[in-house]
Design an enzyme around this catalytic site. Structure first.
Site, short mmCIF file in Angstrom:
data_model
loop_
_atom_site.label_atom_id
_atom_site.label_comp_id
_atom_site.label_asym_id
_atom_site.label_seq_id
_atom_site.Cartn_x
_atom_site.Cartn_y
_atom_site.Cartn_z
N CYS A 8 33.73 29.12 32.85
CA CYS A 8 33.28 28.54 31.57
C CYS A 8 32.48 27.26 31.84
O CYS A 8 31.48 27.00 31.16
CB CYS A 8 34.46 28.26 30.66
SG CYS A 8 35.12 29.74 29.85
N ASP A 31 27.40 33.96 44.25
CA ASP A 31 28.74 33.58 44.66
C ASP A 31 28.64 32.44 45.66
O ASP A 31 27.80 32.46 46.56
CB ASP A 31 29.47 34.78 45.27
CG ASP A 31 30.97 34.56 45.37
OD1 ASP A 31 31.72 35.23 44.63
OD2 ASP A 31 31.41 33.69 46.16
N HIS A 47 35.01 34.04 27.15
CA HIS A 47 36.13 33.91 28.08
C HIS A 47 37.13 35.05 27.85
O HIS A 47 37.91 35.02 26.90
CB HIS A 47 36.82 32.55 27.94
CG HIS A 47 37.97 32.39 28.90
ND1 HIS A 47 37.80 31.89 30.18
CD2 HIS A 47 39.28 32.71 28.79
CE1 HIS A 47 38.97 31.91 30.80
NE2 HIS A 47 39.88 32.39 29.99
N ASN A 88 37.89 42.67 40.58
CA ASN A 88 39.30 42.49 40.90
C ASN A 88 40.05 42.16 39.61
O ASN A 88 39.54 41.40 38.78
CB ASN A 88 39.47 41.36 41.92
CG ASN A 88 38.76 41.66 43.23
OD1 ASN A 88 38.81 42.79 43.72
ND2 ASN A 88 38.08 40.68 43.79
N GLY A 94 43.86 41.10 43.44
CA GLY A 94 43.24 40.03 44.23
C GLY A 94 42.31 39.13 43.43
O GLY A 94 41.46 38.44 44.00
N HIS A 101 34.76 38.99 35.74
CA HIS A 101 33.48 38.96 36.47
C HIS A 101 33.37 40.20 37.34
O HIS A 101 34.37 40.78 37.76
CB HIS A 101 33.36 37.70 37.33
CG HIS A 101 34.50 37.48 38.26
ND1 HIS A 101 35.71 36.95 37.86
CD2 HIS A 101 34.65 37.74 39.59
CE1 HIS A 101 36.53 36.88 38.89
NE2 HIS A 101 35.93 37.37 39.95
P1 5GP Z 1 37.77 36.98 42.48
O1 5GP Z 1 38.57 36.81 43.73
O2 5GP Z 1 38.40 36.29 41.30
O3 5GP Z 1 37.39 38.41 42.21
O4 5GP Z 1 36.37 36.30 42.76
C1 5GP Z 1 36.09 34.96 42.49
C2 5GP Z 1 34.79 34.63 43.18
O5 5GP Z 1 34.29 33.43 42.63
C3 5GP Z 1 34.93 34.40 44.70
O6 5GP Z 1 34.11 35.33 45.40
C4 5GP Z 1 34.49 32.96 44.89
O7 5GP Z 1 33.73 32.76 46.08
C5 5GP Z 1 33.67 32.69 43.64
N1 5GP Z 1 33.68 31.30 43.20
C6 5GP Z 1 34.78 30.51 43.02
N2 5GP Z 1 34.43 29.29 42.59
C7 5GP Z 1 33.07 29.31 42.47
C8 5GP Z 1 32.12 28.33 42.04
O8 5GP Z 1 32.43 27.19 41.70
N3 5GP Z 1 30.80 28.70 42.06
C9 5GP Z 1 30.41 29.97 42.43
N4 5GP Z 1 29.10 30.20 42.41
N5 5GP Z 1 31.28 30.90 42.83
C10 5GP Z 1 32.60 30.59 42.84
ZN ZN Z 2 36.30 31.08 31.30
#
Ligand code: 5GP
Ligand code: ZN
Length: 115
Positions: A8, A31, A47, A88, A94, A101
């Site tokens: 957000c 990412d 959200h 995920n 995970g 997302h």
């Molecule tokens: P999840 O594990 O929830 O499926 O993926 C979360 C993703 O968000 C991870 O691949 C992580 O690298 C990415 N991520 C986490 N914090 C940030 C951020 O502040 N900026 C960006 N661009 N990516 C983020």
């Molecule tokens: Zn959010």
């Protein structure tokens, strides 16, 4: 919008990110910790915590997300060679960031399939 949600904050531009696509409902940004040459997160601006929290009213939004995924894949030049989309969900899935997302991964042969 959730005050202490990192995505957000990215949507509100309170935290910088490398945005590759944005409209009124969906944003896509790189990412921060890429696991492939192309690693983009496609995120609804609304959200929603995870797939498990989706409601029937979100059906059009999810359809739109896949339109955006195709658009971004095309713009990134990977549509023809292929890509992988991962969402995920929850602890066993995970998921680390509790804002829905979709990971768009491409740019190399993605070998580590678990299914
Ligand atoms: P999840 O594990 O929830 O499926 O993926 C979360 C993703 O968000 C991870 O691949 C992580 O690298 C990415 N991520 C986490 N914090 C940030 C951020 O502040 N900026 C960006 N661009 N990516 C983020
Ligand atoms: Zn959010």
């Amino acid at each position: 919008m959730e005050d202490n949600c990192i995505f957000c904050k990215i949507i509100k531009k309170e935290i910088p990110s490398a945005i590759v696509y944005e409209d009124d409902k969906v944003i896509a940004f790189k990412d921060i910790n890429p696991v492939a040459p192309i690693h983009i997160l496609v995120v609804p601006k609304k959200h929603i915590k995870s797939i498990a929290e989706l409601k029937s009213e979100d059906e059009a939004l999810i359809g739109k997300i896949f339109t955006v995924i195709n658009k971004v894949a095309e713009e990134q030049g990977v549509k023809e060679k292929g890509f992988r989309v991962i969402a995920n969900c929850g602890e066993d899935g995970g998921q680390e960031v509790p804002h829905l997302h979709f990971h768009l991964l491409a740019g190399r042969k993605l070998g580590e399939k678990i299914i």
